[in-house]
Design an enzyme around this catalytic site. Structure first.
Site, PDB file in Angstrom:
ATOM      1  N   ARG A 137      28.993 -52.004  42.417  1.00 50.58           N
ATOM      2  CA  ARG A 137      28.679 -50.328  42.762  1.00 50.58           C
ATOM      3  C   ARG A 137      27.206 -50.276  42.283  1.00 50.58           C
ATOM      4  O   ARG A 137      26.408 -49.788  42.869  1.00 50.58           O
ATOM      5  CB  ARG A 137      29.721 -49.407  41.997  1.00 50.58           C
ATOM      6  CG  ARG A 137      30.597 -48.765  42.561  1.00 50.58           C
ATOM      7  CD  ARG A 137      31.670 -50.222  43.018  1.00 50.58           C
ATOM      8  NE  ARG A 137      32.902 -49.492  43.776  1.00 50.58           N
ATOM      9  CZ  ARG A 137      34.114 -49.222  43.319  1.00 50.58           C
ATOM     10  NH1 ARG A 137      34.246 -49.595  42.022  1.00 50.58           N
ATOM     11  NH2 ARG A 137      34.975 -48.739  44.091  1.00 50.58           N
ATOM     12  N   GLU A 295      43.699 -50.716  46.382  1.00 51.74           N
ATOM     13  CA  GLU A 295      43.192 -49.502  47.333  1.00 51.74           C
ATOM     14  C   GLU A 295      42.606 -50.431  48.765  1.00 51.74           C
ATOM     15  O   GLU A 295      41.745 -50.007  49.102  1.00 51.74           O
ATOM     16  CB  GLU A 295      41.994 -49.021  46.652  1.00 51.74           C
ATOM     17  CG  GLU A 295      42.246 -48.101  45.348  1.00 51.74           C
ATOM     18  CD  GLU A 295      41.054 -47.562  44.572  1.00 51.74           C
ATOM     19  OE1 GLU A 295      41.306 -46.458  44.089  1.00 51.74           O
ATOM     20  OE2 GLU A 295      40.034 -48.046  44.670  1.00 51.74           O
ATOM     21  N   TYR A 389      40.058 -46.409  30.898  1.00 57.48           N
ATOM     22  CA  TYR A 389      38.799 -46.012  31.904  1.00 57.48           C
ATOM     23  C   TYR A 389      37.509 -45.499  31.301  1.00 57.48           C
ATOM     24  O   TYR A 389      37.804 -44.386  30.696  1.00 57.48           O
ATOM     25  CB  TYR A 389      39.342 -45.321  33.212  1.00 57.48           C
ATOM     26  CG  TYR A 389      39.919 -46.224  34.158  1.00 57.48           C
ATOM     27  CD1 TYR A 389      40.573 -47.408  33.780  1.00 57.48           C
ATOM     28  CD2 TYR A 389      39.419 -46.007  35.581  1.00 57.48           C
ATOM     29  CE1 TYR A 389      41.075 -48.119  34.936  1.00 57.48           C
ATOM     30  CE2 TYR A 389      39.950 -46.782  36.479  1.00 57.48           C
ATOM     31  CZ  TYR A 389      40.810 -48.133  36.059  1.00 57.48           C
ATOM     32  OH  TYR A 389      41.183 -48.925  37.020  1.00 57.48           O
ATOM     33  N   ASP A 391      34.572 -44.936  32.452  1.00 58.49           N
ATOM     34  CA  ASP A 391      33.705 -44.311  33.236  1.00 58.49           C
ATOM     35  C   ASP A 391      33.878 -42.808  33.262  1.00 58.49           C
ATOM     36  O   ASP A 391      33.146 -42.074  33.596  1.00 58.49           O
ATOM     37  CB  ASP A 391      33.777 -44.969  34.733  1.00 58.49           C
ATOM     38  CG  ASP A 391      35.174 -44.790  35.551  1.00 58.49           C
ATOM     39  OD1 ASP A 391      36.176 -45.160  34.627  1.00 58.49           O
ATOM     40  OD2 ASP A 391      35.167 -44.966  36.441  1.00 58.49           O
ATOM     41  N   THR A 440      31.255 -48.214  37.727  1.00 58.10           N
ATOM     42  CA  THR A 440      29.876 -47.886  37.875  1.00 58.10           C
ATOM     43  C   THR A 440      29.241 -47.043  38.941  1.00 58.10           C
ATOM     44  O   THR A 440      28.088 -47.050  39.248  1.00 58.10           O
ATOM     45  CB  THR A 440      28.726 -49.051  37.627  1.00 58.10           C
ATOM     46  OG1 THR A 440      29.069 -50.063  38.492  1.00 58.10           O
ATOM     47  CG2 THR A 440      29.288 -49.849  36.262  1.00 58.10           C
ATOM     48  N   GLU A 441      30.295 -46.367  39.677  1.00 60.95           N
ATOM     49  CA  GLU A 441      29.798 -45.598  40.699  1.00 60.95           C
ATOM     50  C   GLU A 441      28.606 -44.511  40.301  1.00 60.95           C
ATOM     51  O   GLU A 441      27.663 -44.412  41.183  1.00 60.95           O
ATOM     52  CB  GLU A 441      31.018 -44.746  41.411  1.00 60.95           C
ATOM     53  CG  GLU A 441      31.906 -45.332  42.198  1.00 60.95           C
ATOM     54  CD  GLU A 441      33.111 -45.835  41.518  1.00 60.95           C
ATOM     55  OE1 GLU A 441      32.770 -46.187  40.279  1.00 60.95           O
ATOM     56  OE2 GLU A 441      34.245 -45.772  42.096  1.00 60.95           O
TER      57      GLU A 441
HETATM   58  C1  ACM Z   1      40.664 -49.569  40.288  1.00 60.62           C
HETATM   59  O1  ACM Z   1      40.259 -48.813  39.705  1.00 60.62           O
HETATM   60  N1  ACM Z   1      40.515 -49.413  41.662  1.00 60.62           N
HETATM   61  C2  ACM Z   1      41.100 -50.716  40.190  1.00 60.62           C
END
Ligand code: ACM
Ligand code: ZN
EC number: 3.2.1.52
Length: 500
Positions: A137, A295, A389, A391, A440-441
């Site tokens: 990202r 996804e 997570y 982030d 890291t978007e």
């Molecule tokens: C993910 O957070 N798409 C693995």
């Protein structure tokens, strides 16, 4: 001092009151060859003051003893007396973790030139203690990655999961497909418009080797991830023939999940895949390769004549079954080359016959991990719902940094348990450990990553080092202020707000 303010907390600490090892006298270092590579660390990082290191008897001694009977492969026994520091371990990793404990003590105010008399018996609960950095990202230079590797090592983590490709950027050089980095490495910043021109980059082979070596010196295995068959916009923009519609495609600047993915019916698909993974194998000596798998919409596959033909050929009844077919083929190909594939938990969807060596990384909560273990796959836990997570924002405040749609408090990370509730003892055997994931978007600078990582990664490191019944958030909170001082000395920007 609660456990000498060490994080992760050692298994057992006995402090000898009023006994101090003074590092500013002459020092003799005696070592078994197992630990030879660690000596520069002692002289450069631990004892940064002027001193005489000699291998003849001196006023003080640092003694490394190899002892195969130390129960855990990564375990160590550290004894500090007035004139001797003794490190006993079965492996180099054990010796290395003893030095990380000493490094934390050296970074403490109390420890400056002085190490407290103590005996520490220590070993990790889990063998997989990971940190993932998303370099797809946003691109992060090797210098920043090395800083993170030092910090991971300080917390006794042993896996660096390097997310190298995504819709927004391709960072891995592949000799036969130069456009992957020339086109796929760069995106136009439509999102923030903070940057003029294209943003991104890619790593050279030399840079990748530097990271792998730097990590290995710190007993960290690098697990590269090439995310497929979804999250492929950067590859498709470079080689549009591998998409179902033929494009044109762009290296994405938006976040999210995109319909354009690898076409499962392309006749050259596995030749491309093999070339990509041969490049990976050439650069990464570790056993594990992450193949992504998260996804991946089926929208295009359902309409694409080539994908439909492939389904017919394989006797598949739904487009969703193309993914387990692809993942199995890829995992078997990697196994034939001596590697073990890891996939995000979506690899279990629509699947009933996956190769058992495929490892599963649970992220959509804990269910994927439970299902993976129940079906005989080794499992890495990193549920977005349970503190992994990093982030997400630290606190539900719109002014707080991090993804706003969810929160991971420091306590959430501390409370993370790699063995999910409700798992049988037999299933728990399949869980190798867990990871903190740094997506890291919204992370444009290393400083943002630091702020989001710490101290949650510190909390997570303890959750991976200690058995759940040994953890105490109250004890962690007592030790944290001293640990933050260490982070400050190391020039780490950390979150300093509410912990729960
Ligand atoms: C993910 O957070 N798409 C693995
Ligand atoms: Zn297709």
């Amino acid at each position: 001092m609660d456990y000498l303010n060490l994080i992760p907390r050692p298994q057992e600490v006995t402090v000898s009151e009023d006994i101090w090892f003074e590092a500013h006298r002459s020092i003799c270092i005696k070592t078994h060859s197992t630990f030879n590579e660690l000596i520069p660390l002692v002289t450069q990082e631990l004892l940064s003051m002027e001193l005489t290191v000699q291998d003849e008897p001196a006023e003080t001694t640092i003694h490394f003893i190899q002892d195969a009977t130390v129960a855990h492969q990564e375990g160590y026994i550290l004894e500090i007396t007035e004139d001797t520091i003794t490190v006993t371990a079965a492996t180099k990793a054990g010796g290395f973790y003893a030095l990380q404990t000493l490094k934390q003590l050296a970074l403490s105010k109390e420890g400056k030139n002085l190490f407290p008399g103590c005996k520490i018996n220590d070993y990790p609960q889990f063998s997989w203690r990971g940190l993932m950095l998303d370099c797809g990202r946003n691109f992060f230079p090797v210098s920043f990655i090395c800083k993170l590797l030092d910090l991971a090592a300080l917390h006794k983590l042993n896996i660096f999961h390097w997310h190298l490709t995504d819709d927004q950027g391709w960072r891995l050089p592949v000799e036969k497909y130069p456009l992957l980095t020339e086109i796929g490495g760069w995106r136009i910043d439509n999102r923030t418009k903070k940057f003029s021109g294209k943003v991104g980059g890619s790593y050279t082979e030399e840079e990748i080797k530097t990271v792998v070596r730097y990590a290995a010196d710190r007993c960290i295995t690098v697990v590269p991830e090439i995310d497929m068959p979804g999250h492929m916009s950067s590859l498709l923009a470079s080689y549009p023939g591998f998409g179902c519609t033929g494009g044109p495609y762009t290296v994405e600047d938006a976040f999210g999940v995109f319909d354009d993915v690898l076409c499962m019916g392309n006749k050259d698909l596995f030749s491309l895949i093999e070339d990509i993974f041969d490049s990976v194998i050439k650069l990464f000596p570790g056993k594990y390769i992450h193949i992504g798998g998260d996804e991946c919409p089926r929208t295009r596959w359902e309409k694409c004549p080539k994908c439909q033909k492939k389904m017919e050929e394989l006797g598949l009844t739904s487009a969703g079954q193309l993914q387990p077919w692809f993942v199995s083929k890829l995992a078997n190909m990697l196994e034939s080359k001596g590697k073990i594939a890891i996939g995000w938990d979506e690899v279990l969807d629509d699947a009933d016959n996956l190769p058992s060596q495929l490892m599963v990384q649970s992220w959509r909560g804990i269910e994927g991990g439970k299902k993976g273990a129940a079906t005989g796959h080794r499992v890495i836990m990193s549920p977005s719902t349970n503190g992994c997570y990093l982030d997400y924002r630290n606190y539900p405040d719109p002014m707080e940094m991090g993804r706003q749609y969810d929160t991971t408090t420091v306590k959430n990370s501390y409370d993370f348990s790699a063995i999910p509730e409700g798992m049988t003892a037999e299933e728990a055997e399949y869980v190798v450990g867990g990871q903190g994931n740094m997506w890291t978007e919204e992370v444009y600078y290393g400083r943002i990553a630091e702020y989001l990582l710490f101290p949650r990664l510190s909390a997570l490191s303890e959750a991976l080092w200690l058995a759940p019944e040994k953890k105490s958030f109250d004890s962690f909170k007592t030790r944290l202020p001293e640990h933050k001082k260490r982070l400050r000395i190391l020039d780490v920007l950390y979150y300093d707000g509410k912990l729960e």
